[in-house]
Structures are given as C-alpha cells and as structure tokens.
Design a protein around this motif. Structure first.
Motif, PDB file in Angstrom:
ATOM      1  N   HIS A 147       0.812  -1.222   0.000  1.00 51.63           N
ATOM      2  CA  HIS A 147       0.000   0.000   0.000  1.00 51.63           C
ATOM      3  C   HIS A 147       0.842   1.267   0.000  1.00 51.63           C
ATOM      4  CE1 HIS A 147      -3.726  -2.252   0.701  1.00 51.63           C
ATOM      5  NE2 HIS A 147      -3.026  -2.995   1.538  1.00 51.63           N
ATOM      6  N   ASP A 173       0.045   4.551  -2.041  1.00 46.24           N
ATOM      7  CA  ASP A 173      -1.276   5.160  -1.909  1.00 46.24           C
ATOM      8  C   ASP A 173      -1.459   6.009  -0.654  1.00 46.24           C
ATOM      9  OD1 ASP A 173      -2.088   3.847  -4.266  1.00 46.24           O
ATOM     10  OD2 ASP A 173      -2.552   2.025  -3.127  1.00 46.24           O
ATOM     11  N   TYR A 174      -0.464   6.033   0.222  1.00 43.39           N
ATOM     12  CA  TYR A 174      -0.635   6.723   1.504  1.00 43.39           C
ATOM     13  C   TYR A 174       0.574   7.599   1.807  1.00 43.39           C
ATOM     14  CZ  TYR A 174      -4.582   3.628   2.213  1.00 43.39           C
ATOM     15  OH  TYR A 174      -5.785   2.971   2.063  1.00 43.39           O
TER      16      TYR A 174
END
Length: 362
Positions: A79, A82-83
């Motif tokens: 992830h 995306d962060y």
C-alpha cells in the motif's frame, strides 16, 4: 487531505476479555471508529484521514517472530504508493524487535512508519490507547519523517533505538542512547537535527521501480529466513561453556548469528574453555554480536582483559540487543556471507548505532 494506512496486528491496544486477548480486525475497527476524534475515518480537526486494515489472525506480540516482520513489511509495501504515512498497531512486549526489523527491511523509506500500541486496551477507561493511536496517526500523516519509529506517551522515538522500560506505566518505552525525534503536546515539536534525511532517488521507495524491486526481494528474504536462526545469549555469573555450546551447535535450523548480552562495556568470562566455545562458533561462520546488558552507553569490547573481542565478536557499540537481533535476521536473509554480515553489523544502516568520531578529525 493526508492519508494514513493503519495496520492492526493485535496486542493490548485491541485486547478484551479475561485473560486479555486481541479482538478481530473488524471489531477493533468498529471500536476505534467510535472513539472521540477518530469517527468517520478522520482525525477530528486535522487534515488527516485513515484506513484501518488487519491480518486475518491477530496476535499477542509474544507470539510474533521474523515471519511476522516480513508479513508486516510486505503489507506496508503493498500500500506504499497510496498513503502519506503508516501506523502499525502492535503489542508492547516485542514492539522494539518489530520496529527495529522494519527499519532494516524497508531501506529507502521515504515516508513515516510508526509502530504503537498501549499498556491499557482501547476498550477500557482510562487508557493510553486513544492518545497513542491518535498521536501516531497525526504524526504519520503530517510529518516528513522518513523513518520507522515507535510512538508512546506523547514521544516519538527512532524504532531501532526504542526499549521497553516499564510494564505498568504509560511511559512504557524509552530511547536511552538517542533523544526523542518528536513530542506531541498542544503542538508537535520535531527535533529535525536528529531526523534522518530523505533517501536518495537511487534507493527511495517513492520511485516505483525501487518499490517493486524491494517487494520481490522481501519475498525471497522471507523464504531464506526459514533456513537459519538467530539466538540471544545472556551472560550470567557461573555460565558454563557446555551450556553455550549446546545453544550454538547442532540446532535446526542452524544458528547464523548470536546476540551476546554481555556485562558492562562488553565483558564476559575470560576462561579458556568459555572463549574457545565462542571462537569455534566464529570459525564456523556464526556472527557473534557483543552487546551490553546496561541500558545506556556503548560497548568497547577491547577495553578490559575480560572483553570478548578475542573470540571474534563484533562490538555492537550502542545498538540495543533487539536492534542487533533484527539486523542479523535482515542481513542473513539477504544471503550475505558471514564476513559481509560482520562488516555491516558494525556499520550504521538505519540510525541504529552512533558512529564513533575519529579524534584526529576533530
């Protein structure tokens, strides 16, 4: 709006019942969302949103080991793009090991990864869980700190420097050999002089090719780590050479590295039989780290006649035993030869040790 990924792995922060045991991910997500300041996936009054995620099986950190470190690192990389920042919710008992491991498993880190938990579950009042969770999310979302950290009781510490120092106080962690990176009060105060610089683009995980390469390498490392073990050897008065020999020889999987928790500045028994056991292990390619049982200060294993340097040990300088342990796992899982592991164990890779200053350069 800053976006933060929160990975719940278990631990006291999400525990309930008698005796305490971690609740499921969906149950913890519902509980966190009902807390003041964390409703609707946002930190109230702050430009920060968060997403809660979890593993299918939640764990007390006493049950966690290297396979879990690789799983956590892999999930964060999945992830990563995306962060803006990441929070790992974790039990306190082995939090220092996991935070240290992540600092070595995620080279090129360009965003904050903050490991936190609590001494009292979020479901109990009063607790330290809400402040730790909210503070960690806030820091991960708003601060440019490209490191793996531990956040506890309003203090942000470098993860591979953090040590658990209390079982019953909210100030459960300390950073004995390095000042805190930041504190949270009415505002956030960051010690920018201590924060590690952003990584060079050649290794930065913000570059898609680097991120993809590390994801592939971590999968290989996780498999490789199943083929060896690293052990902790705490010295104590009267320790017998045969006891040490039994720990280091003939085990399955074979021992690749040992973190010796020695006395003082790295001292141990000076008997020939004891040193011979260590020397034979060194000759077999087992990397021997000479750490100290003392909470503060550094190892100088050649300072005394009882120093362990004669047996081929590597002085850990001011690394914590947890950092030495995790670093050995990370390096051996890369398939490196013992001599290269020895060299890198004495090299600062992620801010885990203080490099001695050559007096001739002063």
């Amino acid at each position: 709006m800053f976006k933060v990924y929160v990975l719940y792995t278990g631990g006291t922060i999400g525990s309930a019942g008698t005796p305490l045991a971690p609740v499921s991910g969906p149950d913890f997500q519902a509980l966190a969302g009902s807390m003041p300041g964390l409703a609707d996936g946002r930190v109230t009054g702050q430009p920060v949103s968060y997403r809660m995620d979890w593993f299918e099986r939640t764990l007390d950190s006493s049950d966690m080991g290297p396979p879990d470190w690789f799983a956590i690192a892999g999930r964060l990389l999945e992830h990563y793009a995306d962060y803006d920042g990441f929070v790992v919710l974790h039990g306190t008992d082995t939090m220092g090991y996991t935070a240290s491991a992540l600092s070595f498993l995620l080279p090129g880190l360009s965003k904050p990864v903050i490991v936190t938990g609590s001494q009292v579950p979020l479901s109990v009042t009063p607790n330290d869980a809400l402040a730790n969770l909210t503070g960690a999310i806030l820091l991960a979302g708003t601060q440019a700190i490209p490191e793996c950290c531990v956040y506890f009781d309003s203090r942000l510490m470098r993860g591979n420097r953090a040590v658990k120092v209390s079982t019953n106080q909210f100030a459960a962690f300390a950073s004995p050999n390095l000042p805190n990176l930041a504190t949270v009060g009415i505002g956030v105060t960051v010690n920018r002089a201590l924060v590690r610089p952003a990584p060079d683009p050649s290794v930065s995980l913000s570059v898609p090719a680097n991120l993809q390469a590390l994801r592939a390498r971590l999968a290989e490392q996780a498999r490789a780590a199943e083929g060896f073990s690293v052990v902790l050897l705490t010295l104590y008065p009267g320790i017998r050479p045969g006891t040490v020999e039994a720990m280091l020889a003939g085990t399955q999987p074979p021992v690749a590295g040992v973190v010796i928790q020695a006395y003082g500045a790295g001292n141990g028994p000076s008997g020939a039989d004891f040193l011979e056991v260590l020397s034979r292990a060194d000759a077999r390619g087992i990397v021997l780290m000479d750490n100290t049982q003392a909470l503060t200060g550094a190892v100088d294993s050649g300072a005394y006649a009882t120093g362990l340097a004669r047996a081929g040990t590597v002085g850990a300088q001011d690394m914590t035993p947890a950092a030495s342990f995790a670093k050995l796992v990370a390096l051996f899982s890369r398939g490196l030869a013992p001599e290269e592991v020895k060299r890198l164990m004495g090299t600062d890779l992620a801010g885990e040790l203080t490099v001695p200053v050559d007096p001739l350069l002063l």
